[in-house]
Design a protein around this motif. Structure first.
Motif, PDB file in Angstrom:
ATOM      1  N   ALA A  97       0.835  -1.211   0.000  1.00  0.00           N
ATOM      2  CA  ALA A  97       0.000   0.000   0.000  1.00  0.00           C
ATOM      3  C   ALA A  97       0.863   1.252   0.000  1.00  0.00           C
ATOM      4  O   ALA A  97       0.583   2.226  -0.727  1.00  0.00           O
ATOM      5  N   CYS A  98       1.938   1.240   0.803  1.00  0.00           N
ATOM      6  CA  CYS A  98       2.849   2.392   0.842  1.00  0.00           C
ATOM      7  C   CYS A  98       3.499   2.619  -0.516  1.00  0.00           C
ATOM      8  O   CYS A  98       3.623   3.765  -0.969  1.00  0.00           O
TER       9      CYS A  98
ATOM     10  N   LEU B  50       0.980   4.212  -2.993  1.00  0.00           N
ATOM     11  CA  LEU B  50       0.714   5.620  -2.678  1.00  0.00           C
ATOM     12  C   LEU B  50       1.907   6.507  -3.019  1.00  0.00           C
ATOM     13  O   LEU B  50       1.746   7.597  -3.585  1.00  0.00           O
ATOM     14  N   THR B  51       3.117   6.043  -2.681  1.00  0.00           N
ATOM     15  CA  THR B  51       4.304   6.858  -2.985  1.00  0.00           C
ATOM     16  C   THR B  51       4.548   6.929  -4.487  1.00  0.00           C
ATOM     17  O   THR B  51       5.036   7.952  -4.992  1.00  0.00           O
TER      18      THR B  51
ATOM     19  N   THR C  93       2.324   9.591  -5.825  1.00  0.00           N
ATOM     20  CA  THR C  93       2.857  10.903  -5.445  1.00  0.00           C
ATOM     21  C   THR C  93       4.028  11.307  -6.327  1.00  0.00           C
ATOM     22  O   THR C  93       4.098  12.450  -6.822  1.00  0.00           O
TER      23      THR C  93
END
Length: 397
Positions: free
Chosen positions: A36-37, A40-41, A44
């Motif tokens: 998940a991280c 998301l990154t 971004t």
């Protein structure tokens, strides 16, 4: 005693429901969190790169190419961190190391793609916060040490790729180290907690199985064994050895139903705790208050030898005889003695029994002790009682 698989599964299910921890795969939530991280990154980094694409990059096409590589690698690691194909070996540790290498390679493209002015204005290099995923993966795979080493590698790559070390870079390094340390420590704690839960589940399953066996066996079998023991002593001859074997099995069965000492993860057992279970109205056990740990095999053979010696007391020394079991820790060795206040063993009696083919003492006591590399000494005589002294060097245990 090995509990049935069904009992273990039920016990583990109860433990899992109570703690919300999968004891077999305790780190799965961390791996899913890394995925998940990463996603998301990646979103971004893609957004920031596209926003500054015309002004912050020497080669916008190369920047887009690196983003495509990052997206593809995110897909690969997401599939791998989920466990890959069902039944396939777990290669997430090696994948985390490969992830670290890919992140360093992405960061190394910064001098050729990102403009110096963009970096001077505080703009990120290639990869940016996306590369922190490799630190988290190494922390989960290799615990604290892996997280800190991965944070150090990414930090060095950050400084070298941007060719500067300021307050912004220092803040990023601090966050990387903190992330690696925290996630690594959390993984270690969760893994140890799961191991404790697995041991608890196994103990619960073993206790349930002992309870079931106790209900099934009850006292019927024990009473029969005790009767055979008494009649063997009365009849003498070959029946006496049969009575000795019945006494051994009665003692073993009672110890089994009362719960044998557990074996830890290193394959060791507490000899003192196992021998304390043999105490009764006619048997006194004296052992250190702390654990006397031995290899499970050695502890089991010593316990069996002591049981055989006590069975001999019950068979030959009379119903009123008392026995004392003493466990001592000496310099580099463990000594266990079994003494009784019976009439003692007449001279030549053991040799005579062995010549007649009655191997009770030889097989039950001496054989067990010799199998684990120990020594056995017998002190006996008329009106002196009998004392068996077993000595086992720590090096062989």
């Amino acid at each position: 005693m090995t509990p049935p698989a069904g009992a273990v599964r039920r016990a583990r299910s109860r433990a899992r429901d109570a703690t919300l921890v999968d004891t077999e795969h305790p780190l799965e939530p961390f791996w899913r969190g890394i995925i998940a991280c990463r996603l998301l990154t990646l979103v971004t980094v893609v957004g920031v790169t596209l926003y500054h694409l015309r002004t912050g990059y020497e080669s916008p096409a190369a920047a887009i190419g690196v983003l495509v590589v990052m997206a593809g690698w995110t897909a690969v690691t997401s599939w791998g961190y989920l466990g890959g194909l069902p039944g396939a070996p777990d290669v997430r540790g090696r994948l985390a190391l490969a992830d670290l290498g890919v992140c360093v390679a992405v960061m190394a493209t910064t001098p050729w793609i990102v403009t110096t002015a963009h970096l001077d204005d505080g703009g990120p290099g290639m990869g940016s916060i996306w590369t922190s995923g490799a630190v988290l993966a190494c922390a989960v795979a290799f615990r604290i040490r892996g997280g800190l080493l991965a944070a150090a590698v990414i930090s060095v790559a950050l400084v070298l790729s941007k060719d500067r070390f300021g307050a912004l870079e220092l803040g990023d390094i601090q966050l990387l180290v903190l992330a690696g340390l925290t996630v690594g420590y959390g993984s270690l704690v969760l893994e140890r907690a799961a191991a404790r839960l697995r041991r608890l589940a196994a103990e619960q399953a073993a206790a349930a199985e002992r309870e079931r066996l106790t209900r099934a066996v009850h006292d019927g079998v024990l009473q029969v064994l005790a009767h055979v023991q008494r009649r063997g002593a009365e009849l003498g001859g070959g029946a006496a050895e049969l009575g000795l074997l019945a006494a051994e099995q009665e003692t073993s069965l009672r110890a089994l139903l009362s719960g044998p000492g557990t074996t830890d993860a290193a394959g060791r057992r507490d000899l003192a705790a196992a021998l304390r279970q043999l105490a009764s109205g006619r048997v006194t056990v004296s052992a250190p208050g702390h654990a006397v740990e031995l290899a499970a095999t050695a502890a089991g053979e010593l316990e069996g030898a002591v049981r055989a010696a006590l069975a001999n007391v019950a068979l030959h020394a009379g119903r009123d005889a008392h026995a004392w079991v003493l466990v001592e820790e000496l310099a580099g060795a463990i000594e266990v003695s079994v003494r009784d206040d019976g009439p003692g063993i007449p001279d030549g009696r053991l040799a005579e029994a062995e010549a007649e083919g009655r191997m009770g003492v030889s097989r039950s006591i001496r054989g067990r002790v010799e199998d684990i590399g120990g020594t056995l000494r017998l002190d006996t005589g008329p009106d002196l009682g009998t004392e068996w002294v077993i000595r086992l060097d720590r090096g062989t245990a």
